[in-house]
Design a protein around this motif. Structure first.
Motif, PDB file in Angstrom:
ATOM      1  N   SER A 127      -6.073   0.371   4.411  1.00 52.40           N
ATOM      2  CA  SER A 127      -6.024  -1.052   4.034  1.00 52.40           C
ATOM      3  C   SER A 127      -7.170  -1.838   4.663  1.00 52.40           C
ATOM      4  O   SER A 127      -6.965  -2.823   5.374  1.00 52.40           O
ATOM      5  N   ASN A 129       0.841  -1.189   0.000  1.00 48.31           N
ATOM      6  CA  ASN A 129       0.000   0.000   0.000  1.00 48.31           C
ATOM      7  C   ASN A 129       0.883   1.248   0.000  1.00 48.31           C
ATOM      8  O   ASN A 129       0.865   2.033   0.949  1.00 48.31           O
ATOM      9  N   ASN A 171      -3.944   0.246   8.322  1.00 54.73           N
ATOM     10  CA  ASN A 171      -2.759   0.039   7.481  1.00 54.73           C
ATOM     11  C   ASN A 171      -1.656  -0.680   8.243  1.00 54.73           C
ATOM     12  O   ASN A 171      -0.490  -0.293   8.220  1.00 54.73           O
TER      13      ASN A 171
END
Length: 710
Positions: free
Chosen positions: A285, A279, A310
């Motif tokens: 995410s 990412n 994330n």
């Protein structure tokens, strides 16, 4: 002959009626005679209302019976008990039906896993029961149902795709749908070992027909999205994440909530761990490291709460989720209690997933706190190892791992098998656009090859008040891995420990009030049940799985090698059975050597990488074994190229759980032998230890300076 006649009589008695486990039974927290589900009931509280065994008489608790399970290698599993029969899935999901009063085996079923395809040594962590059917997942991706009376297979489905990297170790969960049909839901693991996109699948519990599937992370946008939730989640990713799978596997925790007719999923880490790779442009995410609520009937998204946006540390939320009603702010609230790996304890509103409170339950250095206004962590600068290595608490093992916690409505406390252990994260040379990730290097981190010393981590049994978000008491436990727990109305918390003892602790004070040797350590959670008016407490004992891979940290207890037992033990008041003999723990493994073997440093370096990728899980970090698999430094096999090749590549010991690695070339095998010999001769010097200490100090200073903005 007498034994066969007795077993046949027991089987006939057990098969006289079909045990009924349905929504009513799994919603009943008042009847403690059975332990019919992973967490005993839908609430996953792991609380039993039985109190025949209590703080006043627990000193009389003795062994009632034992059963040796020599056919399997891993017993880190949660058994069930229904109508006087214990059901357990151990090893590669070999299912046993056992008379709960005597320990006699009624039947067993072997799903016949192809050991040549099994490269992960986790084993089964549990099974489910629904209206006369035993349901279990298999590491090779299958899900099957057996007739509880006979062990006959009723149906079987493949929940994964042939040849993919997914595998099943967790227990299925079951419930009844609005149409009266039973449902069974299962997830999978695999994101740490290849490119995997996580999902869960729900099947008809009577037929195995697939009803719905829900992916936990979005796929390639060019292919379209399965639902609006995936379209929403895709906006929180960047780059070409789908090429790497993304992760988010639901490998353990699923909770069904009959009050809202929802299932809660505890989702896993990213694949790769390093968020800079999967990412690169940032974003949360979704739905990694989250609790996701789905409509149980349709699989439609309801709400989510992400514990670690994330994530980049393997801080998955695949730990158990407990439903309860707590009095908060002067009124009762229906809540979800969750202690994921990241070190915080969360209380969420079950209706909409709103965060009520979150506090640290151990040492946490990656985040200062959870902002209650936004629900997001306030991260410490530098913890994401963007500009160099970072020493972070907790490490990838988490402050709380899969070993389940318990909640007592009597004390109002949650009992958590807690861990204190840091992790070193280093993304050196692994930046987006500079590095091509392959399936063999899926973490996205610089490799770690050193031994893990026995003082690198510690564990405790933590009693936590979820209303005040404060510690009630904490009791140290041995080693860096401890078993899951249960709590009873008798005021007792039961737990198996790494040092080979089964222990009862006073639920109110934290005082140890009873213990009994098991002959081997365990991480399996116990259960309690009642047969003919007698309360029993049972636990599986055996050392294997993840605790065996951490080098000296795992080996400190001495359960190294195949000679140690795997057994089921049941205890009752005034039990008089004798614990079967077992070998004493190994004080120290003595490496063997051939002085004529000359180690080639280049070959050893190559072998180190091969070993880390394929061998560490069973044989331990830095070739220091800590569990069921033998310590290769002390094995004569690597001294012979012929014997080594026959076992490692050709599968000569498949019958003993050693899978073949047919893909290894002669050069690979030779490199492994050189690395094993190098490790067998390794003696840490004072300078080595000082160097590791200096690295540790530098990391600590760097973290502190980053925290201060220096």
């Amino acid at each position: 002959m007498k034994h066969l006649i007795r077993s046949a009589a027991l089987l006939l008695a057990a098969s006289s009626a079909v045990a009924r486990v349905d929504n009513a039974a799994l919603s009943d927290d008042a009847d403690g005679r059975d332990w019919p589900a992973w967490g005993r009931s839908f609430s996953e509280q792991r609380y039993s209302p039985l109190d025949q065994i209590n703080t006043g008489n627990v000193a009389r608790l003795g062994l009632a019976w034992s059963l040796e399970l020599d056919e399997v290698w891993n017993v880190s599993s949660q058994p069930l008990a229904i109508d006087g029969v214990i059901y357990t899935a151990v090893g590669y999901s070999r299912v046993y039906a056992i008379d709960a009063k005597s320990g006699a085996v009624l039947w067993q079923y072997d799903p016949k896993v192809d050991a040549r395809k099994m490269r992960m040594a986790w084993g089964s962590r549990g099974l489910a029961f629904w209206n006369g059917k035993v349901i279990a997942g298999v590491q090779d991706g299958r899900l099957f149902a057996l007739d509880a009376k006979t062990g006959e297979k009723l149906w079987e489905v493949l929940t994964t795709r042939p040849g993919d990297n997914r595998y099943i170790t967790g227990a299925p969960r079951v419930w009844g749908g609005k149409d009266g049909r039973g449902r069974v839901i299962i997830g999978h693991g695999g994101a740490d070992f290849g490119h995997v996109r996580g999902y869960v699948t729900t099947y008809d519990a009577d037929t195995g027909e697939q009803l719905w599937r829900w992916y936990t992370v979005p796929g390639n946008p060019a292919d379209g999205f399965e639902n609006e939730a995936m379209e929403m989640a895709a906006k929180t990713w960047s780059g070409e994440w789908w090429k790497y799978g993304g992760g988010g596997t639901v490998w353990n925790a699923i909770t069904y909530d009959p009050e809202y007719d929802r299932v809660y999923l505890g989702t896993g880490n990213g694949s790769p761990w390093n968020a800079q790779l999967r990412n690169p442009g940032g974003g949360d995410s979704l739905f990694l490291c989250s609790i996701v609520a789905l409509d149980a009937e349709t699989g439609e998204y309801a709400w989510h709460y992400q514990t670690t946006p994330n994530e980049t540390w393997d801080f998955n939320s695949a730990m158990d989720m407990v439903t309860a009603t707590l009095v908060l702010g002067g009124r009762p609230r229906k809540v979800l209690l969750h202690a994921p790996k990241n070190g915080f304890f969360y209380v969420l509103d079950r209706e909409d997933g709103a965060l009520i409170s979150a506090e640290k339950i151990g040492k946490v250095t990656w985040a200062e706190r959870i902002d209650l206004a936004t629900g997001r962590p306030v991260e410490v600068p530098g913890a994401r190892y963007e500009d160099g290595p970072a020493l972070v608490w907790p490490g990838s093992g988490g402050t709380h791992n899969w070993h389940p916690m318990a909640f007592s409505p009597d004390t109002g406390l949650v009992y958590i098998p807690a861990r204190e252990m840091p992790g070193v994260y280093d993304g050196e040379g692994r930046k987006a656009g500079q590095w091509t990730m392959t399936p063999d290097d899926v973490l996205g981190l610089k490799g770690f090859f050193d031994d893990i010393p026995k003082n690198a981590g510690s564990t405790s049994l933590l009693a936590w008040n979820p209303v005040t978000q404060t510690q009630a008491w904490r009791k140290p436990t041995p080693g860096a891995t401890a078993g899951g727990v249960i709590v009873t109305r008798g005021g007792l918390v039961f737990q198996g420990l790494a040092d080979g003892r089964f222990v009862a602790t006073d639920a109110r004070t934290g005082a140890e009030v009873w213990s009994h040797p098991m002959g081997v350590g365990t991480q399996a959670p116990p259960l309690t049940y009642e047969v003919d008016g007698v309360q029993y407490v049972a636990v599986l004992a055996g050392w294997g799985g993840a605790p065996s891979l951490l080098g000296s940290l795992s080996a400190q207890h001495g359960w190294v090698g195949r000679q140690y037992p795997r057994r089921l033990l049941a205890f009752a008041l005034d039990g008089k059975a004798r614990l079967p003999d077992s070998p004493p723990p190994v004080d120290k493994v003595e490496p063997i050597d051939d002085p004529a073997f000359v180690v080639d440093a280049a070959k050893a370096a190559s072998g180190q990488r091969i070993y880390a990728r394929q061998c560490t899980i069973c044989h331990g970090t830095a070739v220091i074994a800590g569990g069921y698999a033998p310590d290769l430094r002390a094995s004569p096999v690597p001294l012979s190229a012929e014997a080594f090749n026959a076992i490692v590549r050709d599968g000569a010991l498949m019958s003993r759980g050693m899978p073949p690695f047919a893909e290894f070339s002669d050069a690979d095998l030779d490199a492994l032998r050189h690395y094993i010999r190098q490790r067998a001769r390794h003696e840490p010097s004072v300078w080595d230890q000082l160097g590791q200490l200096w690295d540790f100090i530098k990391l600590m200073v760097r973290m502190e300076l980053a925290k201060r903005g220096g």
